[in-house]
Design a protein around this motif. Structure first.
Motif, PDB file in Angstrom:
ATOM      1  N   LYS A 158     -10.791  -5.609 -13.909  1.00 19.62           N
ATOM      2  CA  LYS A 158     -10.367  -4.342 -13.314  1.00 19.62           C
ATOM      3  C   LYS A 158      -9.648  -3.354 -14.218  1.00 19.62           C
ATOM      4  CE  LYS A 158      -5.576  -5.421 -11.936  1.00 19.62           C
ATOM      5  NZ  LYS A 158      -4.733  -5.245 -10.737  1.00 19.62           N
ATOM      6  N   ARG A 204      -5.114   1.084 -11.186  1.00 16.78           N
ATOM      7  CA  ARG A 204      -4.617   2.483 -11.158  1.00 16.78           C
ATOM      8  C   ARG A 204      -3.411   2.907 -11.791  1.00 16.78           C
ATOM      9  NH1 ARG A 204      -3.197  -0.666  -6.843  1.00 16.78           N
ATOM     10  NH2 ARG A 204      -5.256  -0.616  -5.930  1.00 16.78           N
ATOM     11  N   LEU A 234     -13.351  -9.249  -2.696  1.00 19.60           N
ATOM     12  CA  LEU A 234     -11.982  -8.658  -2.626  1.00 19.60           C
ATOM     13  C   LEU A 234     -11.117  -9.014  -3.885  1.00 19.60           C
ATOM     14  CD1 LEU A 234      -9.544 -11.085  -1.605  1.00 19.60           C
ATOM     15  CD2 LEU A 234     -11.151 -10.998   0.255  1.00 19.60           C
ATOM     16  N   TYR A 276     -16.884  -4.193  -0.975  1.00 20.72           N
ATOM     17  CA  TYR A 276     -15.647  -4.683  -1.353  1.00 20.72           C
ATOM     18  C   TYR A 276     -14.738  -4.405  -0.147  1.00 20.72           C
ATOM     19  CZ  TYR A 276     -11.201  -4.211  -3.533  1.00 20.72           C
ATOM     20  OH  TYR A 276      -9.994  -4.285  -3.978  1.00 20.72           O
ATOM     21  N   SER A 278     -11.460  -3.678   0.897  1.00 21.17           N
ATOM     22  CA  SER A 278     -10.103  -3.032   0.060  1.00 21.17           C
ATOM     23  C   SER A 278      -8.884  -3.418   0.983  1.00 21.17           C
ATOM     24  CB  SER A 278     -10.554  -1.597   0.505  1.00 21.17           C
ATOM     25  OG  SER A 278      -9.411  -0.872  -0.550  1.00 21.17           O
ATOM     26  N   ASP A 279      -8.824  -3.539   2.261  1.00 19.98           N
ATOM     27  CA  ASP A 279      -7.631  -4.124   2.906  1.00 19.98           C
ATOM     28  C   ASP A 279      -8.130  -5.136   3.933  1.00 19.98           C
ATOM     29  OD1 ASP A 279      -6.150  -1.944   1.500  1.00 19.98           O
ATOM     30  OD2 ASP A 279      -7.253  -0.524   2.948  1.00 19.98           O
ATOM     31  N   ARG A 312       0.808  -1.282   0.010  1.00 16.54           N
ATOM     32  CA  ARG A 312       0.070  -0.072   0.038  1.00 16.54           C
ATOM     33  C   ARG A 312       0.976   1.179  -0.325  1.00 16.54           C
ATOM     34  NH1 ARG A 312      -2.777  -3.576  -1.041  1.00 16.54           N
ATOM     35  NH2 ARG A 312      -4.860  -4.090  -0.210  1.00 16.54           N
ATOM     36  N   ALA A 324     -13.539   5.135   3.870  1.00  9.58           N
ATOM     37  CA  ALA A 324     -14.239   3.890   4.021  1.00  9.58           C
ATOM     38  C   ALA A 324     -15.547   3.892   4.705  1.00  9.58           C
ATOM     39  CB  ALA A 324     -13.106   3.214   4.994  1.00  9.58           C
ATOM     40  N   ARG A 356     -10.701  -2.998   6.190  1.00  9.68           N
ATOM     41  CA  ARG A 356     -11.270  -1.680   5.673  1.00  9.68           C
ATOM     42  C   ARG A 356     -11.859  -1.875   4.306  1.00  9.68           C
ATOM     43  NH1 ARG A 356     -10.282   2.410   2.021  1.00  9.68           N
ATOM     44  NH2 ARG A 356      -8.483   1.257   0.941  1.00  9.68           N
ATOM     45  N   ALA A 357     -13.358  -1.531   4.312  1.00  8.98           N
ATOM     46  CA  ALA A 357     -14.178  -1.864   3.255  1.00  8.98           C
ATOM     47  C   ALA A 357     -15.143  -0.818   2.841  1.00  8.98           C
ATOM     48  CB  ALA A 357     -15.195  -2.989   3.942  1.00  8.98           C
ATOM     49  N   ILE A 358     -15.507  -1.001   1.700  1.00  8.48           N
ATOM     50  CA  ILE A 358     -16.646   0.253   0.989  1.00  8.48           C
ATOM     51  C   ILE A 358     -17.814  -0.861   0.693  1.00  8.48           C
ATOM     52  CG2 ILE A 358     -16.907   1.609  -1.099  1.00  8.48           C
ATOM     53  CD1 ILE A 358     -14.114   2.148   0.674  1.00  8.48           C
ATOM     54  N   MET A 363      -8.002   7.089   2.757  1.00  9.17           N
ATOM     55  CA  MET A 363      -8.598   5.949   2.665  1.00  9.17           C
ATOM     56  C   MET A 363      -9.322   5.493   3.838  1.00  9.17           C
ATOM     57  SD  MET A 363      -5.077   4.350   0.936  1.00  9.17           S
ATOM     58  CE  MET A 363      -5.572   2.441   1.287  1.00  9.17           C
TER      59      MET A 363
END
Length: 134
Positions: free
Chosen positions: A129, A132, A106, A71, A73-74, A29, A44, A61-63, A40
């Motif tokens: 995907k 980035r 994920l 999702y 994310s971490d 990260r 979240a 950590r999620a969205i 971030m």
């Protein structure tokens, strides 16, 4: 060594703490970009954290929309604390927050591909995907 881990939902976490747990876990990260880590955290929807006293030792950590999908994310646990069920408990607590209507998704690093099936995830092959740029 026996440690007493405390789990918290949406506890206040700062960018430096997040950077430290990311570094200690080995997850890739932007650990030196504290403003980005701050964003971030800020954006979240759910943060589930694991603490050894005042030290952050794990994070999920999620969205999510809290209705259909989430999702992850971490998922990061300090290497000194791994293999103690912390990651599995972070996922369990996240699932409790989401309820039964929400699918948990994920993207895993190559190194973690063997881990996720052990804690209840099913591998899927129908995803795409756009990466980035930085």
């Amino acid at each position: 060594m026996t440690v007493q881990i405390t789990y918290k939902v949406n506890a206040e976490i700062n960018a430096l703490e997040l950077s430290s747990v990311f570094k200690a876990s080995g997850i890739k990260r932007p650990v030196d970009d504290l403003p980005r880590l701050g964003r971030m955290i800020e954006h979240a929807d759910i943060l589930i954290s694991a603490w050894d006293g005042n030290q952050l030792v794990g994070i999920a950590r999620a969205i999510t929309d809290f209705s259909y999908c989430c999702y992850l994310s971490d998922l990061a646990v300090n290497k000194n604390y791994q293999k103690n069920g912390i990651g599995k408990e972070l996922i369990s607590l996240l699932k409790d927050e989401l309820g039964e209507e929400v699918a948990l998704l994920l993207l895993a690093s190559q190194e973690a591909m063997g881990y996720y099936p052990r804690i209840g995830f099913n591998e899927i092959d129908n995803g795409f995907k756009i990466a980035r740029k930085r």
